[in-house]
Motif scaffolding. Sequence first.
Motif, PDB file in Angstrom:
ATOM      1  N   ARG A 155       0.822  -1.209   0.000  1.00 17.65           N
ATOM      2  CA  ARG A 155       0.000   0.000   0.000  1.00 17.65           C
ATOM      3  C   ARG A 155       0.859   1.263   0.000  1.00 17.65           C
ATOM      4  O   ARG A 155       0.577   2.214  -0.744  1.00 17.65           O
ATOM      5  CB  ARG A 155      -0.935  -0.006   1.204  1.00 17.65           C
ATOM      6  N   ARG A 156       1.913   1.276   0.816  1.00 20.26           N
ATOM      7  CA  ARG A 156       2.758   2.465   0.878  1.00 20.26           C
ATOM      8  C   ARG A 156       3.491   2.688  -0.444  1.00 20.26           C
ATOM      9  O   ARG A 156       3.612   3.822  -0.922  1.00 20.26           O
ATOM     10  CB  ARG A 156       3.762   2.339   2.021  1.00 20.26           C
ATOM     11  N   GLU A 179       1.118   4.117  -2.966  1.00 15.46           N
ATOM     12  CA  GLU A 179       0.837   5.541  -2.747  1.00 15.46           C
ATOM     13  C   GLU A 179       1.918   6.410  -3.391  1.00 15.46           C
ATOM     14  O   GLU A 179       1.612   7.422  -4.032  1.00 15.46           O
ATOM     15  CB  GLU A 179       0.761   5.826  -1.246  1.00 15.46           C
ATOM     16  N   GLY A 201       1.522   6.435  -7.078  1.00 13.74           N
ATOM     17  CA  GLY A 201       0.351   7.154  -7.546  1.00 13.74           C
ATOM     18  C   GLY A 201      -0.754   6.290  -8.119  1.00 13.74           C
ATOM     19  O   GLY A 201      -1.585   6.781  -8.892  1.00 13.74           O
ATOM     20  N   SER A 214      -3.372   2.533  -7.258  1.00 11.70           N
ATOM     21  CA  SER A 214      -3.895   1.682  -6.204  1.00 11.70           C
ATOM     22  C   SER A 214      -2.986   0.475  -5.991  1.00 11.70           C
ATOM     23  O   SER A 214      -2.247   0.075  -6.904  1.00 11.70           O
ATOM     24  CB  SER A 214      -5.303   1.189  -6.566  1.00 11.70           C
TER      25      SER A 214
END
Length: 276
Positions: free
Chosen positions: A22-23, A26, A29, A31
């Motif tokens: 997830r990080r 992010e 840019g 999902s």
Amino acid sequence: MAAAEKALWFIESHYSEDLSLRRIAEVAGVSPFHLARLFQAMTGCSVVRYLRARRMTEAAHRLAGGAPDILAVALASGYGSHEAFTRAFGDQFGLSPASVRERGSVAGLALVEPWRTADGVQVTLDEPRLAHDGIRFIAGLGCRYTADTKQGIPAQWQRLYLHHAAALPKRHTAFGVCCNSDDEGSFEYIAGVDVPGFGGLDPALSTLRLPAREYVVATHHGHISDIRRTWQTFVGDWLPRSGLQVADAPEFEKYGADFDDTTGIGDVEIWLPLQT
């Protein structure tokens, strides 16, 4: 900079931190689900497996260079204990950190160096189209794969037609469905066909109901062994520029009427589900 390249840069410059899919997504840019698809298509490896392998490779270099404190190497590699690091190191290389430090060499270790996008991997892609597909019932053989084992997929198709042809409709369209993926890059692949329903099927067959939804569709031309390049261009180049968002749902390859499963030549459509 493409999302996969952003992810690669972030991993290389932050691998000692407590990173998650997830990080990394992010920073890239996109999902987590989209990054998992994109990274796998571009590198042939999942984000999590690549991160682990890079950590272990850098740790091996440090240990072979005589790093005096194995715990310090473990902490710099993102592990909170000597035990967890030693276990992961052994899983990667089949040797303990202490033994690599003692011999002072990384020779013979399955090192994973920083991955770089290869030149010339893209193909000329027909402009993908948007399409709506109704409910489909897929029946076939299911098997779980990783990037390292998916070469077994052609044999899976062979088993389907050798052992279950009598249970399949005489007129059908073949589908290769990818579903139930995880962060490690493992996914379920169903080599199957569309059926009217699941009643009366051989219980040995895997089944999957695909709900009606919107898709974006690209077409692969030529030999099936080269379909990865079409996937790379579609997912890695065209899709990020399109502004479309892919849904966390099964995706599939649909084999056209002209596809010859003896020669492996013919059109194959790649259907990616869209967020609505």
